[in-house]
Design a protein around this motif. Structure first.
Motif, mmCIF file in Angstrom:
data_model
loop_
_atom_site.group_PDB
_atom_site.id
_atom_site.type_symbol
_atom_site.label_atom_id
_atom_site.label_comp_id
_atom_site.label_asym_id
_atom_site.label_seq_id
_atom_site.Cartn_x
_atom_site.Cartn_y
_atom_site.Cartn_z
ATOM 1 N N GLU A 229 -21.818 3.977 -31.319
ATOM 2 C CA GLU A 229 -21.927 5.193 -32.127
ATOM 3 C C GLU A 229 -21.176 6.353 -31.484
ATOM 4 O O GLU A 229 -20.497 7.133 -32.163
ATOM 5 N N LEU A 230 -21.302 6.480 -30.176
ATOM 6 C CA LEU A 230 -20.605 7.560 -29.476
ATOM 7 C C LEU A 230 -19.091 7.417 -29.626
ATOM 8 O O LEU A 230 -18.382 8.392 -29.891
ATOM 9 N N PHE A 231 -18.599 6.204 -29.446
ATOM 10 C CA PHE A 231 -17.157 5.973 -29.575
ATOM 11 C C PHE A 231 -16.683 6.339 -30.978
ATOM 12 O O PHE A 231 -15.634 6.964 -31.162
ATOM 13 N N GLU A 232 -17.477 5.969 -31.973
ATOM 14 C CA GLU A 232 -17.102 6.228 -33.365
ATOM 15 C C GLU A 232 -16.950 7.722 -33.624
ATOM 16 O O GLU A 232 -15.944 8.174 -34.180
ATOM 17 N N VAL A 233 -17.957 8.507 -33.241
ATOM 18 C CA VAL A 233 -17.913 9.940 -33.573
ATOM 19 C C VAL A 233 -16.939 10.701 -32.681
ATOM 20 O O VAL A 233 -16.317 11.669 -33.116
ATOM 21 N N LEU A 234 -16.784 10.263 -31.428
ATOM 22 C CA LEU A 234 -15.865 10.949 -30.534
ATOM 23 C C LEU A 234 -14.407 10.651 -30.866
ATOM 24 O O LEU A 234 -13.517 11.415 -30.488
ATOM 25 N N SER A 235 -14.167 9.581 -31.599
ATOM 26 C CA SER A 235 -12.799 9.193 -31.946
ATOM 27 C C SER A 235 -12.324 9.824 -33.253
ATOM 28 O O SER A 235 -11.139 9.726 -33.588
ATOM 29 N N VAL A 236 -13.236 10.434 -33.995
ATOM 30 C CA VAL A 236 -12.878 11.035 -35.285
ATOM 31 C C VAL A 236 -12.041 12.289 -35.056
ATOM 32 O O VAL A 236 -12.400 13.165 -34.258
ATOM 33 N N GLY A 237 -10.927 12.398 -35.754
ATOM 34 C CA GLY A 237 -10.113 13.603 -35.679
ATOM 35 C C GLY A 237 -10.749 14.736 -36.474
ATOM 36 O O GLY A 237 -11.585 14.511 -37.356
ATOM 37 N N SER A 238 -10.353 15.964 -36.168
ATOM 38 C CA SER A 238 -10.946 17.114 -36.841
ATOM 39 C C SER A 238 -9.938 18.259 -36.871
ATOM 40 O O SER A 238 -9.121 18.398 -35.964
ATOM 41 N N SER A 239 -10.015 19.061 -37.917
ATOM 42 C CA SER A 239 -9.147 20.238 -38.017
ATOM 43 C C SER A 239 -9.848 21.488 -37.483
ATOM 44 O O SER A 239 -9.293 22.581 -37.519
ATOM 45 N N ARG A 240 -11.079 21.315 -37.008
ATOM 46 C CA ARG A 240 -11.864 22.420 -36.447
ATOM 47 C C ARG A 240 -12.477 21.956 -35.129
ATOM 48 O O ARG A 240 -12.446 20.763 -34.805
ATOM 49 N N PRO A 241 -13.052 22.860 -34.348
ATOM 50 C CA PRO A 241 -13.797 22.389 -33.177
ATOM 51 C C PRO A 241 -14.918 21.460 -33.629
ATOM 52 O O PRO A 241 -15.469 21.611 -34.728
ATOM 53 N N LYS A 242 -15.236 20.485 -32.790
ATOM 54 C CA LYS A 242 -16.191 19.440 -33.173
ATOM 55 C C LYS A 242 -17.393 19.446 -32.242
ATOM 56 O O LYS A 242 -17.240 19.549 -31.019
ATOM 57 N N ALA A 243 -18.574 19.329 -32.821
ATOM 58 C CA ALA A 243 -19.804 19.211 -32.039
ATOM 59 C C ALA A 243 -20.423 17.851 -32.307
ATOM 60 O O ALA A 243 -20.557 17.437 -33.464
ATOM 61 N N VAL A 244 -20.774 17.154 -31.245
ATOM 62 C CA VAL A 244 -21.468 15.875 -31.347
ATOM 63 C C VAL A 244 -22.869 16.068 -30.781
ATOM 64 O O VAL A 244 -23.023 16.397 -29.591
ATOM 65 N N ILE A 245 -23.869 15.898 -31.612
ATOM 66 C CA ILE A 245 -25.254 16.017 -31.166
ATOM 67 C C ILE A 245 -25.738 14.612 -30.827
ATOM 68 O O ILE A 245 -25.949 13.779 -31.711
ATOM 69 N N ALA A 246 -25.886 14.354 -29.530
ATOM 70 C CA ALA A 246 -26.256 13.026 -29.048
ATOM 71 C C ALA A 246 -27.742 13.003 -28.718
ATOM 72 O O ALA A 246 -28.196 13.698 -27.800
ATOM 73 N N ASP A 247 -28.485 12.240 -29.474
ATOM 74 C CA ASP A 247 -29.935 12.134 -29.264
ATOM 75 C C ASP A 247 -30.192 11.189 -28.092
ATOM 76 O O ASP A 247 -29.829 10.011 -28.150
ATOM 77 N N THR A 248 -30.789 11.718 -27.029
ATOM 78 C CA THR A 248 -30.947 10.945 -25.795
ATOM 79 C C THR A 248 -32.379 11.009 -25.271
ATOM 80 O O THR A 248 -33.220 11.743 -25.781
ATOM 81 N N VAL A 249 -32.616 10.241 -24.219
ATOM 82 C CA VAL A 249 -33.909 10.207 -23.535
ATOM 83 C C VAL A 249 -33.689 10.657 -22.096
ATOM 84 O O VAL A 249 -32.885 10.065 -21.375
ATOM 85 N N LYS A 250 -34.399 11.677 -21.699
ATOM 86 C CA LYS A 250 -34.282 12.122 -20.312
ATOM 87 C C LYS A 250 -34.803 11.026 -19.390
ATOM 88 O O LYS A 250 -35.862 10.436 -19.632
ATOM 89 N N GLY A 251 -34.041 10.726 -18.346
ATOM 90 C CA GLY A 251 -34.442 9.659 -17.421
ATOM 91 C C GLY A 251 -34.168 8.263 -17.946
ATOM 92 O O GLY A 251 -34.695 7.285 -17.402
ATOM 93 N N LYS A 252 -33.322 8.132 -18.979
ATOM 94 C CA LYS A 252 -33.089 6.852 -19.639
ATOM 95 C C LYS A 252 -32.740 5.745 -18.650
ATOM 96 O O LYS A 252 -31.901 5.912 -17.761
ATOM 97 N N GLY A 253 -33.421 4.595 -18.818
ATOM 98 C CA GLY A 253 -33.112 3.423 -18.016
ATOM 99 C C GLY A 253 -34.005 3.218 -16.821
ATOM 100 O O GLY A 253 -33.958 2.165 -16.182
ATOM 101 N N VAL A 254 -34.821 4.222 -16.503
ATOM 102 C CA VAL A 254 -35.793 4.106 -15.405
ATOM 103 C C VAL A 254 -37.155 4.409 -16.014
ATOM 104 O O VAL A 254 -37.433 5.551 -16.387
ATOM 105 N N SER A 255 -37.992 3.394 -16.131
ATOM 106 C CA SER A 255 -39.206 3.486 -16.945
ATOM 107 C C SER A 255 -40.089 4.667 -16.582
ATOM 108 O O SER A 255 -40.576 5.383 -17.458
ATOM 109 N N PHE A 256 -40.282 4.921 -15.297
ATOM 110 C CA PHE A 256 -41.214 5.977 -14.907
ATOM 111 C C PHE A 256 -40.595 7.374 -14.984
ATOM 112 O O PHE A 256 -41.288 8.373 -14.842
ATOM 113 N N MET A 257 -39.294 7.442 -15.241
ATOM 114 C CA MET A 257 -38.636 8.738 -15.414
ATOM 115 C C MET A 257 -38.486 9.125 -16.882
ATOM 116 O O MET A 257 -38.339 10.302 -17.206
ATOM 117 N N GLU A 258 -38.491 8.142 -17.773
ATOM 118 C CA GLU A 258 -38.183 8.415 -19.173
ATOM 119 C C GLU A 258 -39.174 9.392 -19.798
ATOM 120 O O GLU A 258 -40.392 9.216 -19.687
#
Length: 290
Positions: A229-258
């Motif tokens: 998904e990130l590759f798809e939206v970051l690869s899209v061309g634009s005639s204006r400045p582009k903002a990508v809102i990436a929904d994430t998890v703080k501490g992702k990948g470490v169970s006790f940090m998430e």
């Protein structure tokens, strides 16, 4: 794929390219855990670094034009890490492309790898950051200068969602639209947490999508842990400045940090270090069988 990458990442097969980004993400999480543990009681911002691993992996390994053998190449794409406390993810990404080889000096005496990035273009650090809300204005200045020089390079700025509380972010957003900076992309690492707790409780931002649109930006949303998904939206061309809102998890990948605000800035015990590293091995084994 950008042929300036080292041989490991040279492929025209998109499926293979995305798999390599996933593998790099596991390796980067290992490096972040190692750096956090090696900080030896002084603490490190692991949570916010782990949340943007896939963002960094996709940018450096699949999207940005960058020559690891010439980090000061004039036509390189620029990355500005506005949420500077997440710098371990930047250092880990620069290691993946071969610009950095040794991360063991992190936060040590006479290091170049500080707890927040310090400008050093020779090792791929485009901007000193740490005071939140400053990076987008720096990125606007870079993008405007590139335009004036007819330089085709693109500028990417990584922001935190809590960082968007800062008024300077919106002044910069307004400027980018006014100057028609189609060579500027802001990626918002929306991990829903900041130092004091949940972002919506500290100061609700409402709809980030509508805010960026109101400031004249093209806006895209993505799962911030999906390299596809990130590759798809970051690869899209634009005639204006582009903002990508990436929904994430703080501490992702470490169970006790998430989703745990305690890991905004903290130290790892030996027991937690071993648990975190085991989880990365499990993630890697899962990837091998996928």
């Amino acid at each position: 794929m950008n042929t300036l990458y080292r041989k490991q990442f040279m492929t025209d097969d998109k499926k293979e390219q995305m798999w390599l980004c996933k593998k790099a993400s596991v390796d980067m999480r290992k490096d972040i855990i190692e750096m956090t543990y090696s900080a030896e009681g002084t603490g490190a911002h692991a949570g916010g670094a782990l949340s943007m691993v896939e963002i960094m992996a996709v940018l450096y390994l699949a999207v940005m034009k960058y020559d690891p053998n010439n980090p000061m190449w004039a036509q390189r794409d620029r990355l500005v890490l506005s949420k500077g406390h997440g710098c371990m993810a930047l250092y880990a990404a620069l290691k993946q492309i071969g610009v950095l080889t040794d991360l063991t000096t992190f936060k040590k005496n006479e290091t170049q790898l500080y707890a927040h990035p310090s400008l050093n273009m020779e090792i791929g650090i485009e901007c000193s950051s740490g005071s939140l809300g400053m990076g987008l204005s720096f990125g606007v200045g870079q993008a405007l200068a590139l335009k004036k020089k007819n330089n085709p390079a693109h500028v990417y700025v990584i922001l935190g969602d809590g960082e968007c509380d800062e008024g300077s972010v919106w002044e910069s957003a307004m400027s980018a639209s006014h100057f028609k900076l189609d060579n500027l992309t802001a990626v918002i690492d929306k991990n829903h947490l900041q130092y004091d707790g949940e972002t919506d409780e500290i100061l609700s931002l409402g709809s980030l999508e509508e805010k960026w649109k109101a400031f004249g930006w093209d806006v895209y949303k993505a799962d911030g842990h999906s390299v596809e998904e990130l590759f798809e939206v970051l690869s899209v061309g634009s005639s204006r400045p582009k903002a990508v809102i990436a929904d994430t998890v703080k501490g992702k990948g470490v169970s006790f940090m998430e989703n745990n605000p305690a890991w905004h800035n903290a130290s790892l015990s030996a027991q937690n270090y071993e648990k975190a590293m085991r989880e990365q091995e499990e993630a890697y084994n899962e990837l091998l069988t996928s």
